[in-house]
Design a protein around this motif. Structure first.
Motif, mmCIF file in Angstrom:
data_model
loop_
_atom_site.group_PDB
_atom_site.id
_atom_site.type_symbol
_atom_site.label_atom_id
_atom_site.label_comp_id
_atom_site.label_asym_id
_atom_site.label_seq_id
_atom_site.Cartn_x
_atom_site.Cartn_y
_atom_site.Cartn_z
ATOM 1 N N UNK A 56 0.832 -1.198 0.000
ATOM 2 C CA UNK A 56 0.000 0.000 0.000
ATOM 3 C C UNK A 56 0.866 1.247 0.000
ATOM 4 N N UNK A 57 0.377 2.351 -0.536
ATOM 5 C CA UNK A 57 1.156 3.590 -0.555
ATOM 6 C C UNK A 57 1.550 4.046 0.845
ATOM 7 N N UNK A 58 2.781 4.559 0.952
ATOM 8 C CA UNK A 58 3.254 5.084 2.227
ATOM 9 C C UNK A 58 3.761 4.034 3.187
ATOM 10 N N UNK A 59 3.923 2.788 2.724
ATOM 11 C CA UNK A 59 4.375 1.709 3.591
ATOM 12 C C UNK A 59 5.692 1.118 3.071
ATOM 13 N N UNK A 60 6.511 0.672 4.033
ATOM 14 C CA UNK A 60 7.764 -0.026 3.756
ATOM 15 C C UNK A 60 7.555 -1.524 3.948
ATOM 16 N N UNK A 116 20.764 3.053 3.606
ATOM 17 C CA UNK A 116 20.097 1.770 3.821
ATOM 18 C C UNK A 116 19.829 1.543 5.307
ATOM 19 N N UNK A 117 20.783 1.896 6.151
ATOM 20 C CA UNK A 117 20.588 1.763 7.596
ATOM 21 C C UNK A 117 19.405 2.596 8.071
ATOM 22 N N UNK A 118 19.263 3.809 7.535
ATOM 23 C CA UNK A 118 18.142 4.662 7.920
ATOM 24 C C UNK A 118 16.810 4.047 7.502
ATOM 25 N N UNK A 119 16.762 3.476 6.303
ATOM 26 C CA UNK A 119 15.533 2.853 5.835
ATOM 27 C C UNK A 119 15.169 1.613 6.652
ATOM 28 N N UNK A 120 16.189 0.907 7.125
ATOM 29 C CA UNK A 120 15.960 -0.336 7.874
ATOM 30 C C UNK A 120 15.698 -0.111 9.360
ATOM 31 N N UNK A 150 5.545 -5.461 7.182
ATOM 32 C CA UNK A 150 5.064 -4.182 6.660
ATOM 33 C C UNK A 150 5.085 -3.151 7.776
ATOM 34 N N UNK A 151 5.618 -1.962 7.486
ATOM 35 C CA UNK A 151 5.644 -0.876 8.461
ATOM 36 C C UNK A 151 5.242 0.413 7.766
ATOM 37 N N UNK A 152 4.342 1.150 8.377
ATOM 38 C CA UNK A 152 3.923 2.447 7.835
ATOM 39 C C UNK A 152 5.029 3.469 8.067
ATOM 40 N N UNK A 153 5.406 4.201 7.021
ATOM 41 C CA UNK A 153 6.469 5.194 7.132
ATOM 42 C C UNK A 153 6.008 6.375 7.980
ATOM 43 N N UNK A 154 6.804 6.731 9.001
ATOM 44 C CA UNK A 154 6.467 7.881 9.830
ATOM 45 C C UNK A 154 6.642 9.195 9.074
ATOM 46 N N UNK A 155 7.623 9.232 8.175
ATOM 47 C CA UNK A 155 7.912 10.436 7.395
ATOM 48 C C UNK A 155 8.084 10.039 5.927
ATOM 49 N N UNK A 156 6.972 9.918 5.190
ATOM 50 C CA UNK A 156 7.056 9.469 3.795
ATOM 51 C C UNK A 156 7.997 10.303 2.932
#
Length: 288
Positions: free
Chosen positions: A76-80, A160-164, A123-129
């Protein structure tokens, strides 16, 4: 490696306690294989994946479905989305889909992947898209413009570390000391496997090395690493085979021997099943 003292004293008599290294995260080795921004549609469909790397996705717009052994996850949009090695069975998309993806490994001692050990598809919703999208944009640009530049390799690992980080936070909350102890108990076995991929590795011999019965060893190994001993050995042999096919001038027969296969026929049959193409085809298509 010489370790610092637990307590140290600096100028002016200031005393501090050094932070002890973590048996898992302090030895983490990251490498990004590729990152890309994809605009696709219902043609984005596939099955029977055998991937030795992790995937991380971020959806900008549209929806799709990811299928695993025991669950499915809607993109879904806005999710990692974090997808550990060997877990994705298939994916489908019914309409337009715009998303970022990155493939990477995250190795700890014994050359095991961190997310194979302690994570499941998530799945995790991005706090700051906006921040996530910027990080992915920078990853994609770095891969395209400076794939081999040392400073950019360092930069990509940082991004990559920030995204993970959201997945690490989630994973860390669920990790127990027992997980750490179980992992370190198997380190001699993992090192033995790594050093003897060309030999005939028997699970019974590994069980003896760990001072366990065969049944108990197989059960504990699967519990600790989410993969059977036989499958783990095969995974390491396939990884070595890919390296030798792309980076060496060895013949396919020599590579078969180096990876512990009795003959080139069994090697080619196994490699084709795991990789979806023959060793010869893999070398022709991917070797620079």
């Amino acid at each position: 490696m010489i370790k610092p003292e637990k307590f140290e004293t600096g100028s002016g008599g200031f005393v501090w306690q050094n932070i002890s290294s973590d048996s898992i995260f302090s030895d983490l080795r990251m490498h990004l294989y590729y990152a890309y921004y994809m605009q696709t549609d219902s043609s984005w469909a596939g099955s029977q994946f055998v991937n030795h790397y992790n995937r991380i996705y971020y959806v900008e717009s549209g929806e799709a479905e990811l299928y695993f052994n025991k669950q499915s996850i809607k993109m879904r949009p806005g999710h990692l989305y974090l997808i550990p090695p060997y877990t994705l069975n298939s994916h489908t998309c019914s309409g337009k889909l715009n998303f970022y993806w990155a493939h990477f490994h995250a190795l700890v001692s014994g050359d095991l992947d961190l997310f194979s050990l302690f994570a499941e598809p998530k799945e995790i919703k991005a706090n700051d898209p906006a921040a996530v999208q910027s990080q992915f944009d920078n990853l994609v640009e770095s891969v395209a413009r400076h794939p081999d530049k040392p400073s950019e390799i360092f930069n990509r690992n940082s991004l990559l570390n920030q995204l993970l980080l959201p997945f690490i936070n989630d994973m860390g909350e669920r990790l127990s000391q027992a997980d750490y102890v179980g992992y370190t108990q198997f380190l001699p076995v993992l090192q033995h496997i790594q050093n003897n991929l060309a030999s005939s590795l028997k699970v019974g011999e590994l069980a003896e090395l760990a001072n366990m019965s065969l049944e108990h060893f197989s059960r504990r190994f699967k519990y600790e690493f989410n993969i059977s001993p036989k499958r783990y050995i095969l995974q390491k042999r396939m990884g070595l085979a890919k390296q030798l096919l792309l980076l060496s001038g060895l013949s396919i027969s020599q590579i078969a021997t180096s990876c512990g296969f009795p003959d080139v026929y069994h090697f080619s049959k196994t490699f084709s099943h795991e990789m979806g193409r023959s060793p010869k085809s893999y070398r022709l298509n991917y070797k620079k």
